[in-house]
Design a protein around this motif. Structure first.
Motif, PDB file in Angstrom:
ATOM      1  N   VAL A 147     -16.496  -0.992  -7.388  1.00 13.36           N
ATOM      2  CA  VAL A 147     -15.039  -1.091  -7.199  1.00 13.36           C
ATOM      3  C   VAL A 147     -14.607  -2.550  -7.109  1.00 13.36           C
ATOM      4  O   VAL A 147     -13.564  -2.933  -7.649  1.00 13.36           O
ATOM      5  N   THR A 148     -15.409  -3.374  -6.447  1.00 12.41           N
ATOM      6  CA  THR A 148     -15.039  -4.778  -6.206  1.00 12.41           C
ATOM      7  C   THR A 148     -15.731  -5.751  -7.162  1.00 12.41           C
ATOM      8  O   THR A 148     -15.504  -6.956  -7.061  1.00 12.41           O
ATOM      9  N   SER A 149     -16.566  -5.235  -8.086  1.00  9.59           N
ATOM     10  CA  SER A 149     -17.463  -6.122  -8.850  1.00  9.59           C
ATOM     11  C   SER A 149     -18.182  -7.035  -7.865  1.00  9.59           C
ATOM     12  O   SER A 149     -18.131  -8.262  -7.948  1.00  9.59           O
ATOM     13  N   GLY A 150     -18.837  -6.407  -6.905  1.00 10.14           N
ATOM     14  CA  GLY A 150     -19.405  -7.121  -5.769  1.00 10.14           C
ATOM     15  C   GLY A 150     -20.718  -7.814  -6.046  1.00 10.14           C
ATOM     16  O   GLY A 150     -21.040  -8.151  -7.190  1.00 10.14           O
ATOM     17  N   GLN A 151     -21.475  -8.007  -4.985  1.00  8.84           N
ATOM     18  CA  GLN A 151     -22.692  -8.803  -5.089  1.00  8.84           C
ATOM     19  C   GLN A 151     -23.803  -8.188  -4.245  1.00  8.84           C
ATOM     20  O   GLN A 151     -23.559  -7.657  -3.163  1.00  8.84           O
ATOM     21  N   VAL A 152     -25.032  -8.287  -4.771  1.00  9.18           N
ATOM     22  CA  VAL A 152     -26.227  -7.872  -4.044  1.00  9.18           C
ATOM     23  C   VAL A 152     -27.108  -9.104  -3.878  1.00  9.18           C
ATOM     24  O   VAL A 152     -27.425  -9.783  -4.862  1.00  9.18           O
ATOM     25  N   ILE A 153     -27.475  -9.393  -2.635  1.00 10.02           N
ATOM     26  CA  ILE A 153     -28.354 -10.532  -2.368  1.00 10.02           C
ATOM     27  C   ILE A 153     -29.615 -10.025  -1.679  1.00 10.02           C
ATOM     28  O   ILE A 153     -29.542  -9.311  -0.675  1.00 10.02           O
ATOM     29  N   PHE A 154     -30.756 -10.395  -2.239  1.00 10.96           N
ATOM     30  CA  PHE A 154     -32.044 -10.029  -1.684  1.00 10.96           C
ATOM     31  C   PHE A 154     -32.681 -11.262  -1.044  1.00 10.96           C
ATOM     32  O   PHE A 154     -32.916 -12.265  -1.731  1.00 10.96           O
ATOM     33  N   ALA A 155     -32.927 -11.196   0.264  1.00 14.06           N
ATOM     34  CA  ALA A 155     -33.715 -12.245   0.911  1.00 14.06           C
ATOM     35  C   ALA A 155     -35.177 -11.941   0.626  1.00 14.06           C
ATOM     36  O   ALA A 155     -35.798 -11.107   1.285  1.00 14.06           O
ATOM     37  N   ASN A 156     -35.710 -12.596  -0.379  1.00 16.45           N
ATOM     38  CA  ASN A 156     -37.088 -12.384  -0.793  1.00 16.45           C
ATOM     39  C   ASN A 156     -37.987 -13.295   0.042  1.00 16.45           C
ATOM     40  O   ASN A 156     -37.827 -13.387   1.244  1.00 16.45           O
ATOM     41  N   SER A 157     -38.912 -13.987  -0.559  1.00 14.85           N
ATOM     42  CA  SER A 157     -39.867 -14.828   0.157  1.00 14.85           C
ATOM     43  C   SER A 157     -40.615 -15.662  -0.869  1.00 14.85           C
ATOM     44  O   SER A 157     -40.693 -15.282  -2.052  1.00 14.85           O
ATOM     45  N   GLY A 158     -41.188 -16.768  -0.410  1.00 11.91           N
ATOM     46  CA  GLY A 158     -42.088 -17.498  -1.289  1.00 11.91           C
ATOM     47  C   GLY A 158     -43.224 -16.621  -1.764  1.00 11.91           C
ATOM     48  O   GLY A 158     -43.774 -16.799  -2.860  1.00 11.91           O
ATOM     49  N   ALA A 159     -43.562 -15.597  -0.956  1.00 11.34           N
ATOM     50  CA  ALA A 159     -44.607 -14.647  -1.330  1.00 11.34           C
ATOM     51  C   ALA A 159     -44.177 -13.741  -2.465  1.00 11.34           C
ATOM     52  O   ALA A 159     -45.002 -13.029  -3.041  1.00 11.34           O
ATOM     53  N   GLY A 160     -42.888 -13.755  -2.793  1.00 12.60           N
ATOM     54  CA  GLY A 160     -42.414 -12.999  -3.944  1.00 12.60           C
ATOM     55  C   GLY A 160     -42.674 -13.708  -5.254  1.00 12.60           C
ATOM     56  O   GLY A 160     -42.441 -13.144  -6.329  1.00 12.60           O
ATOM     57  N   LEU A 161     -43.154 -14.946  -5.164  1.00 11.03           N
ATOM     58  CA  LEU A 161     -43.466 -15.745  -6.356  1.00 11.03           C
ATOM     59  C   LEU A 161     -44.951 -16.059  -6.469  1.00 11.03           C
ATOM     60  O   LEU A 161     -45.477 -16.207  -7.565  1.00 11.03           O
ATOM     61  N   THR A 162     -45.637 -16.166  -5.316  1.00 11.35           N
ATOM     62  CA  THR A 162     -47.065 -16.491  -5.291  1.00 11.35           C
ATOM     63  C   THR A 162     -47.752 -15.672  -4.219  1.00 11.35           C
ATOM     64  O   THR A 162     -47.262 -15.607  -3.086  1.00 11.35           O
ATOM     65  N   ALA A 163     -48.868 -15.060  -4.553  1.00 17.16           N
ATOM     66  CA  ALA A 163     -49.616 -14.248  -3.592  1.00 17.16           C
ATOM     67  C   ALA A 163     -50.865 -14.992  -3.151  1.00 17.16           C
ATOM     68  O   ALA A 163     -51.689 -15.385  -3.979  1.00 17.16           O
ATOM     69  N   ASN A 164     -51.006 -15.184  -1.848  1.00 12.88           N
ATOM     70  CA  ASN A 164     -52.175 -15.849  -1.298  1.00 12.88           C
ATOM     71  C   ASN A 164     -53.096 -14.847  -0.599  1.00 12.88           C
ATOM     72  O   ASN A 164     -52.716 -13.698  -0.355  1.00 12.88           O
TER      73      ASN A 164
END
Length: 229
Positions: free
Chosen positions: A121-138
Motif C-alpha cells: 500500500v505504501t511502497s514501503g521498505q524491508v530492512i534486514f539486520a544481517n551480520s558479517g557472518a552473512g558474508l563470511t563463515a568462520n
C-alpha cells in the motif's frame, strides 16, 4: 507519520533504532515473543503498539497475527531480532540448527509474507539486520552463518520480486556490535567481553535510518560496517 514494525526492539541495535524512531514521532509496532515481554518493551516507548508472536515458532506466526489487529498500511518492517549458538559442525545438534534457522531466517520470511499487503500500500521498505557472518563463515559459526547467508538470499530475492510494487529491500551487515548478544558470543568463545572494543548500537541505528530515510529516487541494497577501533 510513518509506521514501522520492529523485531528485536528490546535490546541492542533494535532498541537503538526503536528509540530514534520514537523520538522523532513515528508510529511503532513492536514485536515480542509473549505478552509479558510485550509489556516490558512497550513501557520504554509510550504510545507504541505491540504484536505478540514467537519467532522461534514461525509455523504459528500466521495464527498469532490472525488474532491481533494489524494496521492497514506499514511503511517499513525492520527485522533486527536474532539468536546465536556457536559450535563446530561436528557437535551442533539439529535443535541448535533449527533454533537459529527459525528465528534468523524462517521467521523473517514468514513475517514479511504476512505483512506484504500492508507494505505494498505504501511502497514501503524491508530492512534486514544481517551480520558479517552473512558474508563470511568462520569456524564454529556454521549454523549462525548459514542462517544469515540464507537471510541475504531472502533479501536479494525479495528485492527483485517486489520491485514492481515499489518496495525497497536493504540488508545491513554489522561487524561485532556491543550488545547482549555480543556478550553471549564472548561467553561462548571463552573470552572477556569489553563493549568499548565494538561498534556502538547507535552507529548501526544511524545506518539503518539512513537507508530508511533515503529519498525515493534511490535505494541502498547492502550496507557493511565494521568496528573502527
Amino acid at each position: 507519520m510513518a509506521t514501522h514494525l520492529i523485531t528485536g526492539a528490546g535490546s541492542g541495535i533494535g532498541a537503538a533504532v526503536a528509540r530514534r524512531l520514537h523520538e522523532r514521532g513515528d508510529n511503532l509496532l513492536l514485536f515480542a515473543r509473549d505478552a509479558g515481554r510485550a509489556k516490558e518493551i512497550a513501557a520504554g516507548f509510550p504510545g507504541a503498539r505491540t504484536l505478540v508472536g514467537d519467532l522461534a515458532n514461525p509455523d504459528r506466526l500466521s495464527w498469532a497475527l490472525s488474532h491481533q489487529s494489524l494496521p492497514d498500511r506499514l511503511d517499513s518492517v525492520l527485522h533486527i531480532a536474532g539468536v546465536i549458538e556457536m559450535g563446530p559442525v561436528g557437535e551442533l545438534t539439529p535443535k541448535a540448527w533449527h533454533s537459529q534457522l527459525n528465528v534468523n531466517l524462517i521467521a523473517p520470511a514468514e513475517l514479511t509474507r504476512l505483512v506484504l499487503p500492508q507494505l505494498r500500500v505504501t511502497s514501503g521498505q524491508v530492512i534486514f539486520a544481517n551480520s558479517g557472518a552473512g558474508l563470511t563463515a568462520n569456524a564454529e559459526w556454521g549454523a549462525y552463518a548459514a542462517s544469515k547467508h540464507g537471510l541475504k538470499a531472502l533479501a536479494d530475492a525479495l528485492r527483485q520480486e517486489e520491485k514492481p510494487n515499489g518496495i525497497r529491500v536493504t540488508s545491513v551487515y554489522p561487524g561485532r556490535t556491543a550488545s547482549p548478544m555480543q556478550a553471549k558470543v564472548h561467553q561462548q568463545e571463552g573470552k572477556e567481553y569489553d563493549a568499548s572494543r565494538w561498534i556502538d548500537p547507535e552507529s548501526v541505528a544511524t545506518l539503518i535510518l539512513t537507508a530508511l530515510d533515503l529519498p525515493r529516487d534511490a535505494q541502498i541494497d547492502d550496507l557493511t560496517v565494521r568496528p573502527g577501533r
